[in-house]
Design a protein around this motif. Structure first.
Motif, short mmCIF file in Angstrom:
data_model
loop_
_atom_site.label_atom_id
_atom_site.label_comp_id
_atom_site.label_asym_id
_atom_site.label_seq_id
_atom_site.Cartn_x
_atom_site.Cartn_y
_atom_site.Cartn_z
N LYS A 244 44.05 53.66 24.71
CA LYS A 244 44.43 52.27 24.86
C LYS A 244 44.50 51.63 23.47
O LYS A 244 43.71 51.97 22.58
CB LYS A 244 43.41 51.53 25.73
N ARG A 245 45.46 50.75 23.33
CA ARG A 245 45.60 50.08 22.03
C ARG A 245 44.45 49.10 21.81
O ARG A 245 43.78 48.69 22.74
CB ARG A 245 46.93 49.32 21.98
N GLY A 246 44.28 48.71 20.57
CA GLY A 246 43.18 47.80 20.22
C GLY A 246 43.42 46.39 20.73
O GLY A 246 44.44 46.07 21.33
N TYR A 247 42.49 45.53 20.44
CA TYR A 247 42.52 44.17 20.95
C TYR A 247 43.11 43.18 19.95
O TYR A 247 43.30 42.01 20.28
CB TYR A 247 41.10 43.73 21.32
N ILE A 248 43.40 43.64 18.73
CA ILE A 248 43.81 42.71 17.68
C ILE A 248 45.16 42.06 17.99
O ILE A 248 45.31 40.84 17.89
CB ILE A 248 43.86 43.44 16.32
N ALA A 249 46.13 42.87 18.43
CA ALA A 249 47.44 42.32 18.76
C ALA A 249 47.34 41.37 19.95
O ALA A 249 47.96 40.31 19.98
CB ALA A 249 48.43 43.43 19.07
N ARG A 250 46.53 41.75 20.93
CA ARG A 250 46.37 40.89 22.11
C ARG A 250 45.72 39.57 21.73
O ARG A 250 46.09 38.51 22.23
CB ARG A 250 45.53 41.62 23.16
N ARG A 251 44.75 39.63 20.84
CA ARG A 251 44.08 38.41 20.39
C ARG A 251 45.05 37.49 19.65
O ARG A 251 45.04 36.27 19.83
CB ARG A 251 42.91 38.79 19.49
N ARG A 252 45.93 38.10 18.82
CA ARG A 252 46.93 37.31 18.09
C ARG A 252 47.89 36.63 19.05
O ARG A 252 48.19 35.44 18.92
CB ARG A 252 47.69 38.22 17.13
N ARG A 253 48.35 37.39 20.05
CA ARG A 253 49.29 36.81 21.03
C ARG A 253 48.64 35.71 21.86
O ARG A 253 49.26 34.72 22.19
CB ARG A 253 49.83 37.90 21.94
N THR A 254 47.37 35.91 22.20
CA THR A 254 46.65 34.89 22.98
C THR A 254 46.55 33.59 22.18
O THR A 254 46.72 32.50 22.74
CB THR A 254 45.24 35.38 23.34
N LYS A 255 46.29 33.72 20.88
CA LYS A 255 46.19 32.55 20.03
C LYS A 255 47.52 31.80 19.97
O LYS A 255 47.57 30.57 20.05
CB LYS A 255 45.75 32.97 18.63
N ILE A 256 48.61 32.56 19.87
CA ILE A 256 49.93 31.94 19.85
C ILE A 256 50.24 31.29 21.19
O ILE A 256 50.80 30.19 21.25
CB ILE A 256 51.00 32.99 19.48
N ARG A 257 49.84 31.95 22.28
CA ARG A 257 50.09 31.39 23.63
C ARG A 257 49.34 30.09 23.84
O ARG A 257 49.82 29.19 24.52
CB ARG A 257 49.69 32.40 24.69
N LEU A 258 48.15 29.97 23.28
CA LEU A 258 47.39 28.73 23.40
C LEU A 258 48.11 27.59 22.71
O LEU A 258 48.10 26.45 23.18
CB LEU A 258 45.99 28.90 22.82
N PHE A 259 48.77 27.88 21.59
CA PHE A 259 49.53 26.86 20.87
C PHE A 259 50.68 26.36 21.72
O PHE A 259 50.98 25.17 21.75
CB PHE A 259 50.06 27.43 19.55
N ALA A 260 51.34 27.29 22.43
CA ALA A 260 52.56 26.96 23.17
C ALA A 260 52.31 26.74 24.66
O ALA A 260 53.24 26.75 25.45
CB ALA A 260 53.58 28.07 22.97
N SER A 261 51.07 26.51 25.04
CA SER A 261 50.77 26.43 26.47
C SER A 261 51.43 25.22 27.14
O SER A 261 51.65 25.24 28.35
CB SER A 261 49.25 26.36 26.68
N THR A 262 51.77 24.19 26.39
CA THR A 262 52.38 23.00 26.99
C THR A 262 53.90 23.06 26.99
O THR A 262 54.54 22.15 27.52
CB THR A 262 51.93 21.74 26.25
N PHE A 263 54.47 24.10 26.39
CA PHE A 263 55.92 24.22 26.38
C PHE A 263 56.40 24.64 27.76
O PHE A 263 55.64 25.15 28.57
CB PHE A 263 56.37 25.25 25.34
#
Length: 117
Positions: free
Chosen positions: A5-24
């Motif tokens: 399984k791949r690591g969590y770093i990419a997922r953590r980065r995407r989650t952070k970006i998704r939090l920024f755009a959650s109201t879009f």
């Protein structure tokens, strides 16, 4: 061969970006590539509009001062008022002058009369 399984770093980065755009709306809040594009666009707009906001408020203050000064019996224009303020070395910025113009017109009239003398 076992699955790795791949690591969590990419997922953590995407989650952070998704939090920024959650109201879009729509794909702008769901798809990672679109989210990153929208984030760049939003930050560019915010940066541009901070400067525009300063410009707009300065225009508003100047308009308010000019409107009150022209109602005065002495009949000064905005540019003459500011010029005379600088000559007399009365350092009042436009924001403060606009507040005085709105809240206490008589005070601004007194200032303008003192400058003319």
């Amino acid at each position: 061969m076992t699955r790795i399984k791949r690591g969590y770093i990419a997922r953590r980065r995407r989650t952070k970006i998704r939090l920024f755009a959650s109201t879009f709306r729509g794909a702008h809040s769901r798809l990672t590539r679109t989210i990153t594009q929208q984030k760049i666009r939003a930050l560019v707009s915010a940066h541009r509009d901070r400067g525009r906001q300063k410009r707009d408020f300065r225009r508003l203050w100047i308009t308010r001062i000019n409107a009150v000064i022209r109602d005065n019996k002495v009949y000064l224009s905005y540019s003459r008022l500011i010029n005379n303020l600088y000559k007399r070395q009365l350092l009042l910025n436009r924001k403060i002058l606009a507040q005085i113009a709105i809240l206490n017109k008589n005070c601004l009239y007194m200032i303008s009369n003192e400058i003319i003398k």
